[in-house]
Design an enzyme around this catalytic site. Sequence first.
Site, PDB file in Angstrom:
ATOM      1  N   LYS A  64       0.915  -1.083   0.082  1.00  0.00           N
ATOM      2  CA  LYS A  64      -0.083   0.087  -0.019  1.00  0.00           C
ATOM      3  C   LYS A  64       0.784   1.036   0.108  1.00  0.00           C
ATOM      4  O   LYS A  64       1.769   1.351   0.960  1.00  0.00           O
ATOM      5  CB  LYS A  64      -1.011  -0.036   1.248  1.00  0.00           C
ATOM      6  CG  LYS A  64      -1.888   1.068   1.071  1.00  0.00           C
ATOM      7  CD  LYS A  64      -2.746   1.031   2.445  1.00  0.00           C
ATOM      8  CE  LYS A  64      -3.786   2.353   2.547  1.00  0.00           C
ATOM      9  NZ  LYS A  64      -2.860   3.697   2.840  1.00  0.00           N
ATOM     10  N   GLU A  86       8.994  -0.505  11.391  1.00  0.00           N
ATOM     11  CA  GLU A  86      10.195   0.710  11.237  1.00  0.00           C
ATOM     12  C   GLU A  86       9.365   2.081  11.838  1.00  0.00           C
ATOM     13  O   GLU A  86       8.704   2.382  10.755  1.00  0.00           O
ATOM     14  CB  GLU A  86      10.621   0.483  10.115  1.00  0.00           C
ATOM     15  CG  GLU A  86      12.170   1.215  10.100  1.00  0.00           C
ATOM     16  CD  GLU A  86      12.144   2.464   9.736  1.00  0.00           C
ATOM     17  OE1 GLU A  86      12.559   3.421  10.886  1.00  0.00           O
ATOM     18  OE2 GLU A  86      11.981   3.238   8.564  1.00  0.00           O
ATOM     19  N   CYS A  94      13.054   9.437   9.704  1.00  0.00           N
ATOM     20  CA  CYS A  94      13.091   9.054  10.906  1.00  0.00           C
ATOM     21  C   CYS A  94      14.328   8.805  11.466  1.00  0.00           C
ATOM     22  O   CYS A  94      14.439   9.129  12.722  1.00  0.00           O
ATOM     23  CB  CYS A  94      12.470   7.558  10.816  1.00  0.00           C
ATOM     24  SG  CYS A  94      12.977   6.501   9.763  1.00  0.00           S
ATOM     25  N   GLU A 104       8.808  13.291  17.774  1.00  0.00           N
ATOM     26  CA  GLU A 104       9.539  13.642  16.575  1.00  0.00           C
ATOM     27  C   GLU A 104       8.604  14.787  15.775  1.00  0.00           C
ATOM     28  O   GLU A 104       7.611  14.712  15.694  1.00  0.00           O
ATOM     29  CB  GLU A 104       9.029  12.250  15.637  1.00  0.00           C
ATOM     30  CG  GLU A 104       9.791  12.137  14.451  1.00  0.00           C
ATOM     31  CD  GLU A 104       9.689  10.732  13.686  1.00  0.00           C
ATOM     32  OE1 GLU A 104      10.745  10.416  13.333  1.00  0.00           O
ATOM     33  OE2 GLU A 104       8.615  10.380  13.799  1.00  0.00           O
TER      34      GLU A 104
END
Length: 484
Positions: free
Chosen positions: A182, A258, A292, A388
């Site tokens: 996806k 992840e 990330c 983050e």
Amino acid sequence: MPATTGVTKRLLIDGQLVEAQQSYPSINPATGEIYGYAPDAGLAEAEAAIAAARKAFDTTDWATNAELRARCLDQLHRALSDNVEHLRDLTVGDVGATRMSTSGAQLETPIEIVRYYADLLPGYSFSEDRGTIEVRGANHLRWVEKEAAGVVAAIIAYNYPTQLALAKLAPALAAGCTVVLKAAPDTPLITLGIAELIAEHTDIPPGVVNVLSSTSVEVGELMTTHPDVDMVTFTGSTPVGKKIMAAASGTLKRVFLELGGKSAAIVLDDADFDMVAMMSAFAGCSHAGQGCAITTRILVPSSKHDEIVDKIAAMLGNVSVGDPEDPTKYMGPLVSARQRDKVAGMVDRAVAAGAKLVCGGEKVDPGFFYTPTLLTNVDPDSEIAQEEVFGPVLVVLTYEDDDDAVRIANNSAYGLSGAVYGNEERALAIARKVRTGTLSVNGGMYFAPDVPFGGYKQSGLGREMGPEGLEEFLQIKTIAKPVA
């Protein structure tokens, strides 16, 4: 799908490139204008893709024919390489990545992941002899076989879509799995472009790879809960990763995650501060900070704070920002107005809480640009130091000694990456105490197709790339038989 202008792509289901009943626009982040259209798959298309993957796994020899898999991966690598300029255009227009970045992590480096697994597969042993044992006077030979995990649902994030797609597809296919991939809703066209190459330029059997684009939350939920899916691999935010893990638990699917990071760069008092400034500024602005593993917390000795801050601020001023089509520009826009608003909101709240804005902190139009930003006087427990940002924002924190630096670096729910700069022996000693899955010492580059990548703590489960990435998609079976 209605007639449109701009780039248009199709889904890949059961070996066929097909349209959906609806489409949605993909926005060029550099202009804010429509770049193209992607099919908006619904539950019917997702069900068809999963059924095709299940059938291909259960009824073809894909899972057992390593020679076919190696040949198909070789074909895919060739197709990606031969069509790299088309993929480059899609990456710039759809993702907002700079042309400069497509020679590396945005495009050309990920293509080599496919080459790596195509080359690894012929020499990889899927069986391991464990010798004989004597039980009740008889000898028994035991061995371990590694088998494909089954049907894999792969869901990727928007920031490095080619890297994320190929780091899942290549090892899953090498292992013998079938895949439903996806695309990220914000950057679907490049992933669908890869699907076209699979359909048109490889011998990958129908149903082995299926690629969807969708804005539907229900499609993702179906992929993570469907009983015909054996494994889920996801790259994205930690909150979504937690939801996926919970959803997959109902059928005890294997899960690879992840997730996010809030990585720290520890600067020792004997480090090369000019190198630190350069590495920090350009890493922090890589793809507008939408990575990330970027080291966004810069930990500096209290006695060297002002000197290092001045150097980082000066280097941030040297980062060329602008139209990603311009090959001289290093940093382009954020992916969307929504993401830019999130970044600006976090910076504004940090300043309101007492942080000092050294530079940056401004929106730039048209498009979704945000200037490279540096904050000091930051509380290590504050939102801006713990969460983050996913934007070009660095925070500087101070420490008193090496143990204090390690404590602050580990003061995070995340553990994806990090860096240490300084005397090598001292830096390595500190590196081994920082709880992260990857770590750079004095600018060392770990990121490559043959090296595992992943995190500790809430940065995820499992590893991508390297032999370890292949083994994520393998099940272990032990077999024994009596021998004379």
